[in-house]
Write a protein that holds these residues in place. Structure first.
Motif, PDB file in Angstrom:
ATOM      1  N   GLU A  44       0.723  -1.268   0.085  1.00 46.36           N
ATOM      2  CA  GLU A  44       0.036  -0.075   0.087  1.00 46.36           C
ATOM      3  C   GLU A  44       0.958   1.411   0.042  1.00 46.36           C
ATOM      4  OE1 GLU A  44      -4.316  -2.064   1.682  1.00 46.36           O
ATOM      5  OE2 GLU A  44      -2.862  -0.568   3.423  1.00 46.36           O
ATOM      6  N   TYR A  61      -2.909   8.055  -0.529  1.00 47.61           N
ATOM      7  CA  TYR A  61      -3.793   7.229  -1.539  1.00 47.61           C
ATOM      8  C   TYR A  61      -3.741   5.909  -1.821  1.00 47.61           C
ATOM      9  CZ  TYR A  61       0.927   5.973  -3.729  1.00 47.61           C
ATOM     10  OH  TYR A  61       2.809   5.311  -3.056  1.00 47.61           O
ATOM     11  N   TYR A  62      -2.967   5.560  -1.792  1.00 48.23           N
ATOM     12  CA  TYR A  62      -3.466   3.852  -1.607  1.00 48.23           C
ATOM     13  C   TYR A  62      -3.435   2.886  -0.723  1.00 48.23           C
ATOM     14  CZ  TYR A  62      -3.571  -0.565  -4.883  1.00 48.23           C
ATOM     15  OH  TYR A  62      -3.201  -1.744  -4.835  1.00 48.23           O
ATOM     16  N   PRO A  64      -6.297  -0.009  -0.232  1.00 43.59           N
ATOM     17  CA  PRO A  64      -7.380  -0.692  -0.313  1.00 43.59           C
ATOM     18  C   PRO A  64      -7.466  -1.885   0.317  1.00 43.59           C
ATOM     19  CG  PRO A  64      -6.271  -0.938  -2.246  1.00 43.59           C
ATOM     20  CD  PRO A  64      -5.427   0.415  -0.767  1.00 43.59           C
ATOM     21  N   SER A  68     -10.169  -0.167   3.434  1.00 41.01           N
ATOM     22  CA  SER A  68     -11.469   0.057   2.586  1.00 41.01           C
ATOM     23  C   SER A  68     -12.641  -0.756   3.987  1.00 41.01           C
ATOM     24  CB  SER A  68     -11.772  -1.052   1.118  1.00 41.01           C
ATOM     25  OG  SER A  68     -11.123  -1.922   2.103  1.00 41.01           O
ATOM     26  N   ASP A 123      -9.844  10.077   1.757  1.00 38.44           N
ATOM     27  CA  ASP A 123      -9.204   8.361   0.868  1.00 38.44           C
ATOM     28  C   ASP A 123      -9.766   7.038   1.102  1.00 38.44           C
ATOM     29  OD1 ASP A 123      -8.321   8.946   3.290  1.00 38.44           O
ATOM     30  OD2 ASP A 123      -6.752   9.230   3.515  1.00 38.44           O
ATOM     31  N   PRO A 125     -11.702   4.163   1.028  1.00 40.68           N
ATOM     32  CA  PRO A 125     -12.606   3.145  -0.060  1.00 40.68           C
ATOM     33  C   PRO A 125     -13.123   2.721  -0.340  1.00 40.68           C
ATOM     34  CG  PRO A 125     -10.101   2.496  -0.360  1.00 40.68           C
ATOM     35  CD  PRO A 125     -10.199   3.089   1.155  1.00 40.68           C
ATOM     36  N   ASP A 129     -10.187  -1.015  -3.919  1.00 44.14           N
ATOM     37  CA  ASP A 129     -10.066   0.323  -5.006  1.00 44.14           C
ATOM     38  C   ASP A 129     -10.428   0.288  -6.245  1.00 44.14           C
ATOM     39  OD1 ASP A 129      -7.338   2.136  -5.183  1.00 44.14           O
ATOM     40  OD2 ASP A 129      -6.579   1.098  -7.048  1.00 44.14           O
ATOM     41  N   LYS A 133     -13.799   6.853  -3.153  1.00 41.10           N
ATOM     42  CA  LYS A 133     -13.870   6.967  -1.228  1.00 41.10           C
ATOM     43  C   LYS A 133     -13.799   7.885  -1.141  1.00 41.10           C
ATOM     44  CE  LYS A 133      -9.221   5.784  -3.414  1.00 41.10           C
ATOM     45  NZ  LYS A 133      -7.175   5.598  -3.516  1.00 41.10           N
TER      46      LYS A 133
END
Length: 227
Positions: A44, A61-62, A64, A68, A123, A125, A129, A133
């Motif tokens: 991530e 930014y990432y 998931p 999430s 940000d 989720p 992904d 978001k």
């Protein structure tokens, strides 16, 4: 959110006094612990953007797998099963009590998403992904963020002290009060700390910090008695 997550840990002790505080301390930060591990290996991602919010410079930014809603539900179910069939396996508890304690641990894991929601930028989720978001962005206002963290932490501590009473030792009498005071100081001071210089520094600091807080919480909780 950081310290405010532990309000759920303290509240779980009120819901069921046999719930180990160390476990709920790990539970509420479980997905963050995973995130710290994942960023170390590039699974991530986070970027450091000066001035990204008033509270921190993290562009998350990432994430998931860990952050999430679907991921949170999955991790909470996994923690429920592991806690019931591994950690509570040898405990002389009824099945209903094991289910209750394990269910509370699972809920502490899931609570992370919903306490992050008011604080984060958009940000978080919902479906890994894909899709939108969400996040309400309280991190853009340092005063409101600190107020929220402190209010939640105080509320949790009040519930905890209603569920327990002092033990016979100094740690049992005053340890948790001192620890609670430290948590409140951290809730106020953390936004003013210098940001980490690198992703490895963030990851290692996070893992160590979460583990230390869980160990201290469990140790001090063991010195108190049920109310």
């Amino acid at each position: 959110m950081f310290i405010g997550h532990y309000s759920v840990s303290f509240a779980s002790k009120k819901a069921e006094p046999k719930t180990p505080l160390w476990a709920s301390f790990v539970g509420v930060q479980f997905v963050d612990i995973l995130f710290m591990i994942f960023i170390l290996y590039g699974i991530e991602g986070v970027r450091f953007v000066p001035g990204f919010t008033e509270v921190n410079n993290f562009d998350l930014y990432y994430m998931p797998i860990t952050h999430s809603l679907v991921g949170g539900i999955g991790w909470s179910i996994l923690c429920f099963l592991v806690f019931k069939f591994v950690f509570l396996r040898s405990k002389p508890y009824s099945d209903s009590l094991k289910n209750k304690i394990s269910g509370l641990i699972g809920l502490t894991v899931l609570s992370h998403y919903f306490l992050d929601l008011p604080m984060h930028t958009k940000d978080l989720p919902i479906l890994f992904d894909s899709g939108p978001k969400i996040g309400f962005g309280l991190w853009h206002n340092k005063i409101l963020s600190i107020t929220t963290e402190v209010t939640l932490t105080l509320s949790g501590l009040i519930l905890y002290f209603r569920a327990t009473k002092p033990g016979p030792t100094f740690g049992g009498k005053y340890g948790m009060q001192i620890f609670g005071g430290i948590l409140l100081v951290l809730a106020i001071a953390t936004p003013f700390f210098p940001p980490p210089a690198s992703i490895p520094e963030l990851g290692i600091q996070g893992i160590f910090g979460y583990a230390l807080l869980a160990w201290v919480a469990g140790w001090l909780d063991g010195k108190r008695l049920p109310a």
